[in-house]
Design a protein around this motif. Structure first.
Motif, PDB file in Angstrom:
ATOM      1  N   LYS A 176       0.856  -1.193   0.000  1.00 20.11           N
ATOM      2  CA  LYS A 176       0.000   0.000   0.000  1.00 20.11           C
ATOM      3  C   LYS A 176       0.891   1.242   0.000  1.00 20.11           C
ATOM      4  O   LYS A 176       2.096   1.152   0.261  1.00 20.11           O
ATOM      5  N   ASP A 177       0.317   2.394  -0.302  1.00 17.55           N
ATOM      6  CA  ASP A 177       1.068   3.635  -0.202  1.00 17.55           C
ATOM      7  C   ASP A 177       1.422   3.881   1.259  1.00 17.55           C
ATOM      8  O   ASP A 177       0.593   3.693   2.160  1.00 17.55           O
ATOM      9  N   MET A 178       2.651   4.322   1.508  1.00 19.06           N
ATOM     10  CA  MET A 178       3.124   4.551   2.875  1.00 19.06           C
ATOM     11  C   MET A 178       3.957   5.822   2.926  1.00 19.06           C
ATOM     12  O   MET A 178       4.797   6.045   2.050  1.00 19.06           O
ATOM     13  N   SER A 179       3.722   6.636   3.947  1.00 24.30           N
ATOM     14  CA  SER A 179       4.543   7.836   4.108  1.00 24.30           C
ATOM     15  C   SER A 179       4.534   8.369   5.542  1.00 24.30           C
ATOM     16  O   SER A 179       5.513   8.994   5.974  1.00 24.30           O
ATOM     17  N   GLN A 188       2.500   1.960  -3.724  1.00 20.83           N
ATOM     18  CA  GLN A 188       2.119   0.557  -3.845  1.00 20.83           C
ATOM     19  C   GLN A 188       2.720  -0.051  -5.103  1.00 20.83           C
ATOM     20  O   GLN A 188       2.792   0.584  -6.157  1.00 20.83           O
ATOM     21  N   TYR A 201       9.802   1.203   5.151  1.00 18.75           N
ATOM     22  CA  TYR A 201       8.816   0.140   4.920  1.00 18.75           C
ATOM     23  C   TYR A 201       8.686  -0.742   6.162  1.00 18.75           C
ATOM     24  O   TYR A 201       7.581  -1.090   6.584  1.00 18.75           O
ATOM     25  N   PHE A 204       6.760   1.164   9.156  1.00 21.53           N
ATOM     26  CA  PHE A 204       5.420   1.723   8.975  1.00 21.53           C
ATOM     27  C   PHE A 204       4.385   0.959   9.811  1.00 21.53           C
ATOM     28  O   PHE A 204       4.358  -0.262   9.821  1.00 21.53           O
ATOM     29  N   GLN A 206       1.075   2.874  10.484  1.00 24.46           N
ATOM     30  CA  GLN A 206      -0.091   3.758  10.514  1.00 24.46           C
ATOM     31  C   GLN A 206      -1.227   3.194   9.670  1.00 24.46           C
ATOM     32  O   GLN A 206      -1.685   3.798   8.709  1.00 24.46           O
ATOM     33  N   ASP A 207      -1.665   1.984  10.016  1.00 25.96           N
ATOM     34  CA  ASP A 207      -2.814   1.382   9.348  1.00 25.96           C
ATOM     35  C   ASP A 207      -3.570   0.531  10.370  1.00 25.96           C
ATOM     36  O   ASP A 207      -3.232   0.518  11.554  1.00 25.96           O
ATOM     37  N   ARG A 214       3.454  -4.129  11.208  1.00 23.67           N
ATOM     38  CA  ARG A 214       4.869  -3.756  11.151  1.00 23.67           C
ATOM     39  C   ARG A 214       5.762  -4.974  11.367  1.00 23.67           C
ATOM     40  O   ARG A 214       6.771  -5.140  10.658  1.00 23.67           O
TER      41      ARG A 214
END
Length: 316
Positions: A176-179, A188, A201, A204, A206-207, A214
């Motif tokens: 998925k998009d991650m920032s 993605q 990566y 991350f 924040q989902d 993670r």
């Protein structure tokens, strides 16, 4: 006369074959010299790069090794120049040297743990309180898990090592998009990630999956790095990687022992890694503590039984 002439002729090809054999042997020796020289230069180059590491050597007493299985406590920390830090990554790599099989177990950092000599806190607090030895003792105390060695790496050093091992990046399927909160922007799809991107990566969370997601990504990163380590095209980078690892990775091994372990691993060829996470599904609940915050309270005996079966060792 004819017999003498025939004898001379029959001997000539043998001399040519001998000369050709000497030439090939000499060429092989020269290639070996060049390869060894290159490896030594690259190794020293790696050592020079890693002179300013942020992580100091720690006192550590591991358990006595019994049989073919050795367990390595692998820790990732984000020092950010601070004197004390918590461990973001806590794994145990179990290596069966008889068949070269590996088992990788990730421990969630928010596990509510009985820390020897202290009040119960989250598991990642053990390193903050008294370093690697206390974290090792906490895991051994909770699960009866023997730990023989440790390896500790700061995240900035991790980035540098990845770029040395795989200058063209590490292939990773970004789901998925991650920032958010990782200092890089990932899109993605399948990409080749450099050290900073690969670390982002792996960190991350924040989902909806949070820390569980993670941990799964950290395991994917370990698998990808193992593949890069065993890729023939990266063998030329290996001496520099091993040299840099002397400074970037803090361990109870001496430099010679580290090199020996890497060569032993590579000499056995293909390596399979089975992965698991503690706590296992259905063995935990979330609870808030005034002194520790939101924590994961686990069924220790259920997870201990799983570990014993997964690693193939008896846990006391």
């Amino acid at each position: 006369m004819e017999e003498q002439e025939y004898t001379r002729r029959s001997q000539r090809p043998r001399k040519r074959r001998l000369r050709k054999g000497r030439a090939i042997f000499t060429l092989l020796i020269l290639c070996m010299i060049v390869l060894v020289g290159y490896s030594v230069m690259q190794y020293r180059s790696g050592l020079k790069l890693a002179t300013n590491t942020n992580v100091m050597q720690e006192n550590f007493t591991g358990d006595a090794i019994k049989g073919d299985i050795e367990n390595y406590l692998i820790l990732g920390v984000d020092t950010r120049g601070e004197e004390k830090s918590r461990t973001d990554t806590m794994m145990v790599l179990s290596w069966n040297k008889a068949n070269n099989d590996m088992k990788l177990v990730s421990f969630m950092r928010d596990i509510y743990a009985d820390i020897p000599g202290y009040q119960s806190y989250k598991l990642n607090t053990a390193y903050y309180l008294d370093g690697v030895q206390l974290l090792k003792d906490t895991l051994t105390h909770m699960f009866g898990l023997p730990i023989h060695h440790y390896a500790l790496i700061d995240f900035k050093n991790f980035e540098a090592l990845v770029d040395i091992l795989a200058p063209n990046g590490v292939e990773m399927d970004v789901e998925k998009d991650m920032s958010e909160h990782i200092d890089v922007e990932l899109k993605q799809g399948v990409h080749r990630l450099n050290g900073q991107e690969l670390l982002g990566y792996a960190r991350f969370r924040q989902d909806a999956e949070g820390d569980f997601g993670r941990v799964a990504r950290q395991q994917k990163v370990i698998e990808a790095l193992k593949t890069e380590l065993l890729t023939p095209t990266n063998m030329l980078h290996l001496p520099k990687f091993v040299g840099a690892a002397q400074g970037y990775i803090t361990t109870d091994y001496s430099s010679a022992e580290e090199m020996q372990q890497v060569l032993k691993l590579l000499s056995k060829g293909k390596v399979n890694i089975e992965k698991a996470t503690i706590p296992i599904e259905g063995s935990y609940q979330f609870q808030n503590f005034s002194h520790a915050g939101d924590s994961i309270v686990i069924d220790v005996e259920q997870n201990k039984a799983f570990l014993s079966d997964f690693l193939g060792i008896s846990l006391e």
